[in-house]
Design a protein around this motif. Structure first.
Motif, mmCIF file in Angstrom:
data_model
loop_
_atom_site.group_PDB
_atom_site.id
_atom_site.type_symbol
_atom_site.label_atom_id
_atom_site.label_comp_id
_atom_site.label_asym_id
_atom_site.label_seq_id
_atom_site.Cartn_x
_atom_site.Cartn_y
_atom_site.Cartn_z
ATOM 1 N N UNK A 129 -6.155 -8.185 75.359
ATOM 2 C CA UNK A 129 -5.689 -6.829 75.054
ATOM 3 C C UNK A 129 -4.584 -6.404 76.010
ATOM 4 N N UNK A 130 -3.656 -5.600 75.532
ATOM 5 C CA UNK A 130 -2.521 -5.159 76.340
ATOM 6 C C UNK A 130 -2.762 -3.805 76.992
ATOM 7 N N UNK A 131 -3.775 -3.070 76.539
ATOM 8 C CA UNK A 131 -4.026 -1.737 77.092
ATOM 9 C C UNK A 131 -5.528 -1.562 77.267
ATOM 10 N N UNK B 266 -10.377 -11.320 83.087
ATOM 11 C CA UNK B 266 -9.603 -12.548 83.235
ATOM 12 C C UNK B 266 -8.979 -12.948 81.898
ATOM 13 N N UNK B 267 -7.675 -13.218 81.874
ATOM 14 C CA UNK B 267 -7.049 -13.715 80.638
ATOM 15 C C UNK B 267 -7.332 -15.211 80.491
ATOM 16 N N UNK C 263 -10.713 -1.656 74.426
ATOM 17 C CA UNK C 263 -10.791 -2.971 73.792
ATOM 18 C C UNK C 263 -11.463 -3.934 74.757
ATOM 19 N N UNK C 264 -12.296 -4.825 74.234
ATOM 20 C CA UNK C 264 -12.984 -5.772 75.106
ATOM 21 C C UNK C 264 -11.983 -6.760 75.687
ATOM 22 N N UNK C 265 -12.010 -6.961 77.001
ATOM 23 C CA UNK C 265 -11.086 -7.921 77.609
ATOM 24 C C UNK C 265 -11.483 -9.360 77.294
ATOM 25 N N UNK C 266 -10.579 -10.287 77.613
ATOM 26 C CA UNK C 266 -10.695 -11.663 77.116
ATOM 27 C C UNK C 266 -11.973 -12.373 77.546
#
Length: 391
Positions: free
Chosen positions: A252-254, A244-245, A259-262
């Protein structure tokens, strides 16, 4: 015009009666033929034929006698435990836990194996399943289904694992390899979904057809139950709320670059540890820090408030879409926070959205994923076995 005859109707009625009798025997324990007849509404003759049929098929067995009035004692019957077995498996990044249960649901064998020193998932699962079955006194051929709970995505179409962040050696094609190796039906299911199955069976969501379970631990996950059924989504990604943003964390864009998401960065175990240290609760793991905060009601309050604000962002985003009556907080952190954390999340969600779901801590304390895997396997095998009792 003559009336149309429905072929197979007597066979269908026998199958329905047999299944009803088997479910009654599972729920209420040993019963006499007469009592089965009373509970199913069948005549004495039909009930006796039913029991004889199930006995011949090895599904029920005599387990004793019930003393009555005049005449001989009545025979007691029960589902034969060894008529079928299932194995549930909880797969983690460092260990695999497997348990074997008989058709009555009694767990008779359990094994735990490390995965640290092997890159062969088929071999690990094979050994776990075989050892669990062996410890239950069951031949592998008697195991009718194996259900594995894994982190990550399971393709609803193929049943294969498509993405598991912390299981890099688990990949597409593994399901077919396991089925060939074990020569029995094997099913993958997301671990958080299985925790929800266990919660619905014997936890905080009993008798509810609609609820969501938020797993707060090393990872953040969500299980959605609607109409009594798990909702997987078109690609199996329903519930991946770690992505979830949300405000307060970079987006992260990719995601393929690990990369750990938001939301994971904001409310996962690493974030909980960092927030705990800021509030004076240093610990080796997030659950330990949260338990310490709950125990110290005065000093721990601000930490729990902050965690609730962070978790509420994900819970609120879910609830304004699904509007469930209940949210269960599970996982290591959710369990550690108990009612103190759940109550705070409930208040925060109500403060920032139009919905007001009840938020409660998990009602399960030990191995919910494993119990959910066993329950899922048992439900499927009982459907197969009990639904095909008449040849």
């Amino acid at each position: 015009m003559s009336a149309t005859r429905l072929p197979g109707t007597p066979r269908l009625l026998r199958a329905l009666n047999d299944r009803a009798a088997l479910e009654l025997l599972l729920e209420q324990g040993p019963l006499t033929r007469a009592r089965l007849g009373e509970l199913t509404g069948l005549s004495k003759v039909t009930a006796s034929q039913l029991v004889e049929r199930l006995e011949e098929r090895g599904l029920v067995t005599r387990v004793g006698e019930q003393a009555g009035g005049r005449g001989p004692n009545a025979q007691l019957y029960a589902v034969r435990p060894g008529s079928a077995y299932v194995v549930g498996v909880d797969v983690g990044a460092e260990r695999v836990v497997a348990a074997c249960a008989d058709i009555t649901g009694a767990t008779a064998g359990r094994v735990e194996l490390s995965t640290r020193d092997t890159d062969d998932p088929v071999g690990v699962v094979h050994n776990a399943v075989v050892q669990a079955a062996s410890s239950a006194g069951a031949e592998l051929a008697a195991v009718r289904r194996v259900v594995l709970g894994t982190p990550g995505l399971v393709d609803p179409g193929t049943g294969d694992i498509t993405f598991a962040f912390n299981l890099p050696r688990w990949h597409r094609g593994l399901l077919a390899a396991l089925r060939e190796d074990l020569a029995t039906p094997v099913v993958f299911e997301n671990d958080v979904n299985l925790a929800a199955v266990a919660e619905a069976q014997s936890g905080a969501a009993r008798q509810l057809h609609d609820f969501v379970l938020v797993w707060v631990g090393a990872g953040i996950g969500l299980a959605i139950v609607l109409g009594g059924r798990l909702h997987h989504g078109s690609t199996g990604a329903a519930g991946e709320i770690g992505y979830l943003p949300v405000p307060g964390a970079p987006i992260p864009r990719d995601v393929s670059r690990r990369a750990k998401p938001a939301f994971q960065r904001l409310a996962g175990a690493d974030a909980v540890l960092a927030v705990a240290r800021e509030h004076g609760f240093a610990a080796d793991d997030a659950a330990e820090a949260v338990r310490a905060a709950v125990k110290d009601e005065v000093a721990g309050g601000p930490l729990l408030d902050e965690l609730a604000r962070r978790l509420a962002l994900g819970v609120a985003s879910t609830c304004v879409v699904l509007d469930p009556p209940l949210v269960v907080l599970a996982g290591e952190v959710g369990h550690a926070g108990g009612a103190a954390l759940a109550d705070r999340v409930q208040r925060e969600v109500a403060a920032i959205t139009l919905v007001q779901p009840r938020v409660v801590p998990t009602g399960l304390t030990e191995e919910p994923v494993l119990h959910g895997a066993l329950r899922t396997a048992l439900d499927a095998v009982r459907d197969d076995l009990f639904g095909s009792t008449v040849s």
